[in-house]
Design a protein around this motif. Structure first.
Motif: not given
Length: 409
Positions: A126-127, A168, A221, A276, A379, A382-383
């Protein structure tokens, strides 16, 4: 004269990026700045090459003790990361060097992370799950595609999840990137095509990604969506690939084309590193796990159908892509946007990317599964510039399976 202030932007980058033919000769000098013990992550093909032997000699001439890990597999299985970490945990590594394609560079990132903070690797998915800086990383790409030499992303295959996983964090951006197009000269056409399609998808998806308000920066983010800086890199990279990628594919000995493709891939890394990517990458994660398709081929097959789904939300951007590809302006903006989409289609077709998911070996009864798992890549979902749910992803995968490139307008 009225000057309109540009929207916000972000750039994240290595401390040093060196580009140019023969610049790999600087590897030892840069590595020596970070310590006296280096781990080099590569694959068996590269480890047997004379160029690799020269790079090792250069490291040793600059006073480094070198540990070589040459068992990197395509699409980077988690087992490769664990095996390399287990072998090097107590070796006293000061700097980790990735030499090769995206999997080799991502292995270097993953092992640098684990040597610093320990395992297991899946705790970092994940981020922003990486708690603090990792060991210095030096990236030496040998393909023109992933842009991983400048990105905050590490991608691996987790067999337990039947899905690719991503880590990420800005802490994963290499300290140094050495981009020497001479190292791509030996790439066979199939690898040039796969890596090139990956670069195309990075540039198109970052250029057409969601556009978030400036508050996205304060939210911490990693990927903030398209912005004034990422867009400039996307335009530059797409303009380079439009001309250079077919030449590099059809004439592998064309040195100018090889250099332009590597530079475009680097631009794609800068663009995706803050903007992204989106639906094509989300769907490729389960697709790649099911079909064992090279990542670039998978996203290349999906991209024409993702572009058509997103076209109503990104008319201006696709119209601009037509201009970047040198398509003469004709008709209204929607017609120009369709011309931009079709120009990307033609580029992917010309380098031999298959037109359908069926040709990759995906079964029709697996389409629902791909859509459902694709939705888990939050991610990326959502982008996307248009909202995505499982029905929308299924619409894209069905079109990609059937080869349905209907006019989106």
């Amino acid at each position: 004269m009225t000057i309109t202030a540009p929207s916000f932007g972000v750039q994240r980058a290595p401390r040093t990026v060196v580009f140019g033919a023969g610049q790999r000769a600087l590897l030892g000098r840069h590595a020596a700045e970070y310590g006296s013990s280096a781990l080099v992550c590569t694959d068996q093909r590269l480890a047997a090459s004379p160029e690799f032997a020269q790079l090792l000699a250069d490291l040793e001439d600059n006073g480094l003790g070198v540990h070589v890990w040459s068992d990197t597999s395509p699409e980077l299985p988690m087992s490769d990361i664990d095996a390399c970490f287990d072998a090097m945990e107590y070796a006293g590594i000061d700097v980790v060097i990735g030499i090769g394609g995206g999997s080799c560079l991502d292995l270097a990132k993953a092992v640098a992370l684990m040597l610093t903070h320990g395992g297991p690797i899946d705790q970092y998915y994940g981020e922003n799950a990486v708690p603090s800086p990792v060991l210095p990383i030096i990236a030496v790409p040998t393909t023109g595609g992933t842009g991983s030499e400048v990105t905050p992303v590490c991608v691996l295959s987790d067999s337990r999840r039947e899905l690719k996983a991503g880590i990420s964090s800005p802490y994963l951006i290499p300290s140094v990137a050495i981009c020497d197009p001479e190292l791509t000269y030996s790439c066979p056409p199939s690898l040039t095509a796969s890596a090139g399609a990956d670069a195309v998808s990075h540039l198109v998806e970052s250029f057409t990604a969601i556009q978030r308000p400036q508050a996205a920066l304060a939210e911490g983010r990693v990927f903030i969506g398209k912005n004034v800086i990422s867009d400039s890199y996307a335009r530059w990279g797409l303009g380079l690939l439009a001309t250079a990628l077919p030449i590099a594919f059809e004439h592998p000995d064309d040195q100018e084309a090889r250099a332009a493709v590597m530079l475009a891939a680097n631009a794609g890394g800068y663009a995706l590193g803050v903007a992204g990517t989106a639906a094509a990458h989300a769907l490729q994660y389960p697709l790649g796990a099911l079909t064992h398709t090279p990542h670039g081929v998978g996203v290349g097959v999906l991209l024409p159908y993702v572009m058509r789904y997103n076209a109503p939300a990104r008319v201006q951007e696709f119209a601009e892509i037509a201009k970047l590809f040198g398509v003469p302006k004709a008709g209204n903006t929607q017609q120009q946007a369709l011309a931009g989409i079709e120009a990307v289609d033609a580029l992917l077709d010309r380098i031999g990317i298959p037109p359908t998911l069926k040709e990759l070996g995906l079964a029709e009864d697996q389409l629902d599964y791909v859509a459902e798992l694709g939705l888990q890549s939050a991610r990326l979902i959502d982008n996307n510039p248009r909202p995505l749910d499982v029905d929308a992803l299924l619409e894209i995968t069905r079109a990609a399976y059937a080869g349905d490139r209907t006019d989106p307008f």
